[in-house]
Design an enzyme around this catalytic site. Structure first.
Site, PDB file in Angstrom:
ATOM      1  N   GLU A 171       5.193 -23.350   6.800  1.00 53.36           N
ATOM      2  CA  GLU A 171       6.403 -22.613   6.442  1.00 53.36           C
ATOM      3  C   GLU A 171       6.881 -21.701   7.549  1.00 53.36           C
ATOM      4  OE1 GLU A 171       5.275 -20.764   2.768  1.00 53.36           O
ATOM      5  OE2 GLU A 171       6.396 -22.223   1.593  1.00 53.36           O
TER       6      GLU A 171
ATOM      7  N   GLU B 274       2.320  16.071 -12.292  1.00 54.16           N
ATOM      8  CA  GLU B 274       3.372  16.741 -13.044  1.00 54.16           C
ATOM      9  C   GLU B 274       4.003  17.857 -12.235  1.00 54.16           C
ATOM     10  OE1 GLU B 274       3.228  16.878 -17.723  1.00 54.16           O
ATOM     11  OE2 GLU B 274       2.133  18.513 -16.791  1.00 54.16           O
TER      12      GLU B 274
END
Lengths: 111, 590
Positions: free
Chosen positions: B84, B325
């Protein structure tokens, strides 16, 4: 690669001065395998019939030159590469299908 | 990380060899992190393996990494036959992973052969075979003494050549050829339609080992997965394992390590809160254990975590704090309000924060990022605050599986970990949202106690494996001096906290004061009574004395009288005696 570029050819009309119109062909084979033998004889027939005196045919045994397999991007064998005239063209197989060989070489196909 | 996995891998190998050292399938380690662990040592040596999957799932990279790692780590040269991509493209692709393909090619450790095949350039004129490919491959293998071969993607032959009957026959011949050559080969193939693994059914030629790669997008977050579909003659992990591609190549992360043979420590680490340590048998958590702190919003989970981090750093150990947080700066500022100075630990380098939004990338990526950070920093303790946010990027089971692996890994490294988790209901649930409660060694629950118009925090230990721990609910107070636990008031009215507890204390104080007063009054009365009686006694005594004296007086008079009488009588007698004597003298004279 288009056929207009090619001059009409016949068995009698063979003397070309220009290198451009000399068919430079390289046939890659693998020793004396059945496919290879058939390819050689079939191709020789076609060349003698249609390109008499106007072709250079080089037959290469890939077993002897394995390096060439990579540089020439060889996968399937037998392989015929038409280097000239026109665009490079690749033909694989034992050259038994004459119509396809002629089309591949850019020669007019007989009906 | 690689090193840890290596040891894991060697351990697995060791166990395998112990089990059956007679006929073991020889394996070729891939060097890909985690893959060797799943396959129990690597791919079957000297045989072709198939890696299949959809476009963009990492087939080429995985096979290329197999070649590169083989060359770099195992000194096994490899041939990469690319159908490829061109060699330059491949070189560029792996350069971002830190591999220098050009150098490896110059050192004759890797050979890349790009196979170009284009149907439009080819005219098929009859019978042919793929002897050219065989020659090329054979030459490439022999020229560098390759032990590994990759054919990527072999199926491209089918798009370049039309005679499938020939191709199939030739493929069969190719696999036999590879086996004869004794190379360990990887063939990649695109996933076909339906249930077939590859478009051209390559799996029927490669029967030894088939690995399926998958790339799924769930909730907009993509996760790559790997599964060993079959592996003849070998045990292998059968699950789907998430893997990822990052700047260090492919990392496959086994869902759990295949064994539970971790070292344990009986060393204790302090939680930083003395009263909490007291509840935990007086010493704190076990080193290398996992601790979950869960509670509703605003119950002080982060504060507990920060205290723990602070304590770890104060003891000269290192702590890694994963914040999902709040930003590190925010945490540092907020913790100052409870008298915890985290900044000085950061400056010293003993505390490191790693803050990221959970949605930044998928769970696997988080896990790997954490793995890497932990390996780099080598902390003694890790804090994850909070794990609840991870739920936004994965399902409960995914989060759980990730945390299992993380805990597993941390235990392996003997790192104590503290998770904080937000529980949404105030009812004590037996399960936290992430379902990790069964995995952790100690579980602290902080909960709100709403009573009498105010909200207080109560803390208790839900579980703590392997140590005596208090079953008491403690009131957890956050002051500007820090965190502390105080015993809740257990009275006839039940559990009292906060101001109710203070009120009860005051009430008790009042009671005491009243009683004290009453007691002192009684005492005084007694005193007075005693005084009264004493005075009475002294009067009586005086009376008695005077009577006694009176009585004595008579007695003395009598005695005196008697004495005097006696005296007088004696005198009288004497007198009389004299008279008698004289009389007697007179008589004798006579």
């Amino acid at each position: 690669m288009s056929e207009q570029e090619q001059l009409p050819l016949s068995a009698d009309n063979l003397n070309y001065d220009h290198d451009d119109h000399v068919f430079r062909l390289r046939l890659f084979v693998t020793g004396a395998s059945p496919n290879s033998s058939r390819a050689i004889s079939n191709l020789k027939d076609i060349c003698e019939t249609y390109l008499k005196g106007n072709y250079e045919l080089e037959i290469i045994d890939v077993y002897q030159q394995p390096l060439i397999a990579e540089s020439e991007q060889i996968i399937a064998l037998p392989l015929l590469i038409k280097k000239a005239p026109g665009v490079e063209r690749r033909l694989i197989g034992d050259m038994s299908n004459k119509t396809k060989v002629l089309r591949g070489l850019g020669l007019p196909v007989e009906n | 990380m690689i090193q840890a996995d290596k040891t894991l891998f060697t351990m697995t190998n060791f166990h395998k060899q112990q089990k059956n050292n007679f006929t073991m399938l020889p394996k070729t380690p891939t060097g890909i992190t985690g893959l060797d662990e799943i396959t129990g040592g690597g791919l079957p040596k000297g045989r072709p393996s198939l890696i299949c999957g959809e476009a963009g799932c990492g087939k080429t990279l995985m096979s290329l990494e197999f070649i590169i790692r083989g060359a770099m780590e195992f000194h096994e040269p490899g041939v990469f036959m690319a159908f490829e991509e061109k060699a330059e493209e491949l070189t560029q692709n792996v350069a971002s992973l830190g591999f220098d393909l050009n150098k490896l090619q110059q050192e004759k450790l890797v050979k890349i052969d790009h196979v170009h095949i284009d149907r439009s350039e080819i005219e098929e004129t009859g019978e042919y075979d793929l002897e050219g490919l065989f020659i090329r491959l054979g030459y490439a293998i022999d020229s560098i003494g390759a032990k590994r071969v990759v054919l990527d993607t072999l199926e491209n032959l089918f798009s370049g050549l039309s005679d499938t009957a020939i191709l199939r026959a030739e493929l069969r011949r190719l696999f036999n050829f590879l086996k004869e050559k004794g190379v360990t080969a990887i063939i990649t193939g695109e996933k076909g339609d339906g249930s077939s693994l590859t478009r051209q059914g390559l799996e029927e030629y490669v029967s030894d080992c088939v690995i399926l790669l998958d790339h799924r997008v769930i909730n907009q977050i993509s996760t790559r997965r790997l599964r060993v579909v079959k592996y003849r003659g070998s045990q292998h992990g059968t699950n789907e394992y998430p893997f990822l591609i990052d700047e260090e190549g492919i990392s496959v992360l086994p869902v759990t390590s295949l064994k539970l043979e971790k070292e344990v420590s009986s060393e204790r680490v302090s939680s930083g809160i003395a009263a909490l340590d007291d509840m935990l048998g007086g010493k704190g958590f076990f080193k290398g254990s996992s601790v979950l702190v869960s509670g509703t919003a605003g119950t002080g989970k982060t504060s507990i975590a920060a205290y723990f981090a602070n304590e770890t750093c104060s003891q000269g150990k290192k702590c890694l704090y994963f914040a999902f947080e709040e930003s590190p700066k925010q945490i540092v500022r907020n913790m100052k309000s409870i008298n915890v100075d985290l900044q000085k630990h950061i400056d010293k380098g003993s505390l490191q924060f790693f803050a990221s939004r959970p949605t930044l990338y998928g769970l696997e990526m988080h896990l790997v990022a954490m793995y890497k950070m932990i390996h780099k920093f080598k902390p003694d303790a890790v804090v994850l605050d909070p794990i609840t946010n991870l739920i936004t990027v994965g399902s409960v089971s995914e989060v759980k599986s990730m945390l299992v692996r993380l805990i597993d890994f941390l235990q392996e490294m003997q790192i104590t970990v503290m998770f904080t988790a937000l529980s949404l209901n105030t009812i004590v649930s037996e399960q936290t949202d992430e379902g990790v409660s069964s995995l952790v060694d100690a579980w602290l629950l902080v909960r709100d106690i709403e009573y009498n118009g105010e909200r207080n925090r109560g803390m208790y230990i839900m579980k703590s494996r392997g140590m005596k721990h208090s079953n008491q609910v403690r009131e957890f107070i956050i002051t500007d001096k820090g965190l502390d636990l105080v015993e809740v008031y257990l009275g006839p009215e039940g559990v009292l906290t906060g101001s109710a507890r203070e009120a009860q204390k005051l009430r008790e104080k009042t009671g005491v004061a009243l009683r004290d007063f009453a007691v002192s009054r009684k005492d005084k009365e007694i005193m007075r009574k005693r005084k009264m009686l004493e005075s009475k006694i002294s009067t009586l005594q005086a009376e008695f004395e005077s009577t006694e004296e009176e009585l004595n007086k008579i007695y003395f008079e009598e005695q005196l009288k008697e004495e005097i009488i006696e005296k007088n009588r004696a005198e009288m007698t004497n007198l009389r005696k004299g008279a008698i004597d004289a009389e007697n003298q007179i008589r004798s004279k006579k």
